[in-house]
Design a protein around this motif. Structure first.
Motif, short mmCIF file in Angstrom:
data_model
loop_
_atom_site.label_atom_id
_atom_site.label_comp_id
_atom_site.label_asym_id
_atom_site.label_seq_id
_atom_site.Cartn_x
_atom_site.Cartn_y
_atom_site.Cartn_z
N GLN A 117 0.93 -6.51 -11.33
CA GLN A 117 0.22 -6.63 -12.60
C GLN A 117 -0.55 -5.36 -12.95
OE1 GLN A 117 -1.51 -10.75 -11.38
NE2 GLN A 117 -1.48 -10.77 -13.61
N CYS A 118 0.09 -4.23 -12.74
CA CYS A 118 -0.49 -2.93 -13.11
C CYS A 118 -1.77 -2.61 -12.34
CB CYS A 118 -0.75 -2.86 -14.61
SG CYS A 118 0.79 -2.79 -15.57
N VAL A 119 -1.83 -3.02 -11.08
CA VAL A 119 -2.90 -2.61 -10.18
C VAL A 119 -2.25 -1.87 -9.02
CG1 VAL A 119 -4.82 -3.31 -8.72
CG2 VAL A 119 -4.32 -4.60 -10.82
N ALA A 120 -2.54 -0.59 -8.88
CA ALA A 120 -1.97 0.21 -7.80
C ALA A 120 -2.78 0.01 -6.53
CB ALA A 120 -1.95 1.68 -8.18
N MET A 121 -2.09 -0.04 -5.39
CA MET A 121 -2.73 -0.19 -4.08
C MET A 121 -2.50 1.10 -3.30
SD MET A 121 -3.80 -3.40 -4.16
CE MET A 121 -3.57 -4.69 -5.41
N GLU A 122 -3.56 1.84 -3.02
CA GLU A 122 -3.38 3.14 -2.38
C GLU A 122 -4.33 3.31 -1.19
OE1 GLU A 122 -3.19 6.50 -4.90
OE2 GLU A 122 -1.64 5.61 -6.19
N VAL A 123 -3.77 3.84 -0.11
CA VAL A 123 -4.56 4.25 1.05
C VAL A 123 -4.80 5.74 0.90
CG1 VAL A 123 -4.61 4.49 3.55
CG2 VAL A 123 -3.57 2.48 2.52
N ALA A 124 -6.05 6.14 0.95
CA ALA A 124 -6.40 7.53 0.68
C ALA A 124 -6.41 8.35 1.96
CB ALA A 124 -7.74 7.62 -0.02
N TRP A 145 0.84 -1.20 0.00
CA TRP A 145 0.00 0.00 0.00
C TRP A 145 0.87 1.25 0.00
CZ3 TRP A 145 -5.02 -0.66 -0.82
CH2 TRP A 145 -5.64 -1.85 -0.42
N LYS A 146 0.45 2.24 -0.76
CA LYS A 146 1.14 3.53 -0.76
C LYS A 146 0.14 4.61 -0.36
CE LYS A 146 4.37 4.44 -3.74
NZ LYS A 146 5.12 4.72 -4.98
N MET A 147 0.66 5.69 0.21
CA MET A 147 -0.20 6.76 0.68
C MET A 147 -0.58 7.69 -0.46
SD MET A 147 -1.55 7.75 3.49
CE MET A 147 -2.46 9.18 4.07
N ALA A 148 -1.87 7.93 -0.63
CA ALA A 148 -2.35 8.90 -1.61
C ALA A 148 -2.61 10.21 -0.87
CB ALA A 148 -3.63 8.40 -2.27
N GLY A 149 -1.77 11.19 -1.09
CA GLY A 149 -1.83 12.44 -0.36
C GLY A 149 -2.79 13.45 -0.95
N LEU A 191 -5.71 -0.18 -13.21
CA LEU A 191 -6.68 -0.16 -12.12
C LEU A 191 -6.02 0.36 -10.85
CD1 LEU A 191 -8.43 -3.64 -12.57
CD2 LEU A 191 -9.48 -1.41 -12.96
N VAL A 192 -6.83 0.98 -10.00
CA VAL A 192 -6.35 1.46 -8.70
C VAL A 192 -7.32 0.98 -7.63
CG1 VAL A 192 -5.64 3.44 -7.32
CG2 VAL A 192 -5.47 3.55 -9.81
N LEU A 193 -6.78 0.31 -6.61
CA LEU A 193 -7.59 -0.11 -5.47
C LEU A 193 -7.35 0.88 -4.34
CD1 LEU A 193 -9.47 -2.18 -4.13
CD2 LEU A 193 -7.42 -3.46 -3.44
N TYR A 194 -8.40 1.62 -3.97
CA TYR A 194 -8.30 2.59 -2.89
C TYR A 194 -8.88 2.01 -1.61
CZ TYR A 194 -7.48 6.15 -6.51
OH TYR A 194 -6.97 6.88 -7.55
#
Length: 482
Positions: A98-105, A55-59, A69-72
């Motif tokens: 596989q080109c799906v971003a994992m982001e914590v909003a 998971w990465k932080m979405a600021g 795709l992006v999973l928030y």
């Protein structure tokens, strides 16, 4: 007014999502191993796992990730961040490659207003990179279950894969009467090689029959539930062996897991770190890290590979290239280990502002990690704050993997005997393999924190196995972050 947890989310999310909970044997305040994600223990209360989701932080100012795709994940509280099942998942970890971003909003990010403004948190949203909502998962009794999130993403992947199957059938039918019209249909499938490498390979095979060559397409990762579960069990057994200091057994198990799924970068990440940090087989480590960078891999695995290569490159004397690799590592994914080594580099260049900035970033990822604290204390001792540093050293003296940095604190505080005793403990109790021991001895010989000991016969004797890779004229001004 926002609740306190919302106002501080951008800080605590790093401590509880990006870093796994670790035991005291993994080598945090410097350290390494454990796939490069080895703090001393963030106190998250979860058992040690292998497949942490990157998971990465979405600021507040971030834009949508440039992936298909992006999973928030919109969490509800600090407690959820710390304990949610969404932190660990092999399927999600594999999708991240596989080109799906994992982001914590972040609550103040535009994504909350766009995707979950009226929803009761926690909520998970699957979206396209252009902002279209593919699916949304509401919480059940205040919780999100990772199995439900996996199903949400898996269903969309299946839908897209079925569409590619239809396109392949259409292309084959078209090719019977008009090969030129079939080519763009096949190309459209081949272009989906990041998300669907298996279908892309099928399209490439048909294109070759039509005289069109397509570049290399990666293998598809294992998704079969039974096979995936076996890979997880093998990796967990490897990690258990590593934590028990049975490093050769751990390497064997990581190799076994990698053979089960050559397209999964996680076993390679653990394997490369074991070679680099424990056995000192740097040629093998470089080969493994290079393979991670050459394959389709998730951000965490790429960051660990870049850090490992950077660390070894600096030890080999190419400081500029090593620095570049470390900087690329933290740009790819934030690792406390890489931040610590960046602090070491800039301190050696007498840039205290940059060094302190990276120390603070490492601490922000896990502010209560004992190894992070000992590492920072070694800087304190070198900057005239011996009393504060010694207090931290005494509180953490039993931490075997922190022995080098503990020795640095005592050496800079004028306690020769204690420093030598801790260095001896580091070289001959913590380090198990001579290849690593010789590298550490060389770093100690050029480290300015041991300047008061450089001519000491006992210090010279203690480090007589140094590998002579580093230039003694280039004095480091802080212990290596390992």
């Amino acid at each position: 007014m926002k609740p306190l947890w919302l106002r501080s989310l951008s800080l605590v999310v790093m401590a509880f999502l990006l870093l796994p909970t670790a035991s005291a044997t993994c080598g945090g305040g410097g350290g390494g191993g454990m796939g490069g994600m080895a703090p001393g223990g963030s106190g998250g209360g979860m058992q040690q796992q292998v497949y942490y989701v990157p998971w990465k932080m979405a600021g507040p100012t971030d834009t949508s990730a440039a992936t298909a795709l992006v999973l928030y994940w919109f969490p509800s509280s600090q407690n959820e961040l710390q304990n949610s099942s969404l932190r660990v998942s092999r399927p999600l970890s594999v999708y991240a490659a596989q080109c799906v971003a994992m982001e914590v909003a972040d609550p103040s990010s535009p994504f909350r207003a766009k995707f979950a403004a009226e929803d009761t948190l926690p909520v998970a949203v699957l979206a396209t990179s252009d902002g279209g909502i593919v699916g949304k998962l509401e919480n059940k009794k205040g919780r999100l279950n990772v199995e439900d999130v996996e199903k949400l993403l898996g269903a969309e992947m299946k839908k897209r894969e079925d569409a590619l199957d239809n396109q392949l059938r259409a292309a084959k039918e078209t090719a019977k009467s008009d090969k030129d019209k079939a080519i763009p249909l096949y190309r459209g499938v081949a272009e989906q090689k990041c998300m669907f490498p298996k279908k892309a390979k099928e399209a490439a095979k048909e294109l070759k029959k039509l005289g069109v060559e397509v570049g290399e397409i990666p293998d598809a990762p294992v998704s079969d539930p039974k096979k995936s579960a076996l890979i997880e069990r093998t990796m967990e057994a490897g990690l258990k062996a590593e934590l028990s200091e049975h490093y050769l057994e751990a390497i064997h198990l990581y190799q076994k897991a990698q053979e089960m799924d050559p397209a999964d970068p996680t076993p390679l990440r653990y394997l490369g770190e074991a070679y680099r940090h424990y056995t000192g087989e740097w040629d093998k480590a470089r080969k493994v890290f290079d393979s991670i960078l050459a394959m389709q891999s998730d951000p965490m695995s790429r960051a660990v590979a870049l850090h490992g290569l950077g660390k070894m490159t600096i030890h080999g004397g190419d400081f500029a290239k090593g620095l570049s690799l470390l900087e690329r590592s933290v740009e790819t994914y934030p690792l406390a280990l890489a931040y610590r080594n960046l602090a070491v580099y800039w301190n050696s260049e007498a840039d205290q502002a940059k060094a302190d900035g990276y120390i603070q970033k490492a601490l922000a990822l896990d502010p209560h990690d004992a190894y992070n604290l000992v590492f920072a204390a070694a800087f304190m001792a070198g900057n005239g704050k011996s009393d504060e540093a010694l207090k931290i050293a005494r509180q953490n003296e039993a931490l075997l993997p922190a022995s080098y940095n503990l020795a640095a604190i005592y050496a800079q505080s004028g306690n020769r005997d204690k420093a030598l005793a801790l260095l001896k403990r580091h070289f001959f109790e913590y380090e198990r393999f001579q290849a690593v021991r010789s590298e550490e001895m060389m770093e100690a010989r050029v480290d300015a924190v041991f300047l008061s000991l450089r001519q000491d016969p006992d210090f010279v004797s203690l480090t007589n196995g140094a590998d002579s890779m580093l230039d003694p004229s280039r004095i480091m001004t802080h212990p290596p972050a390992h």
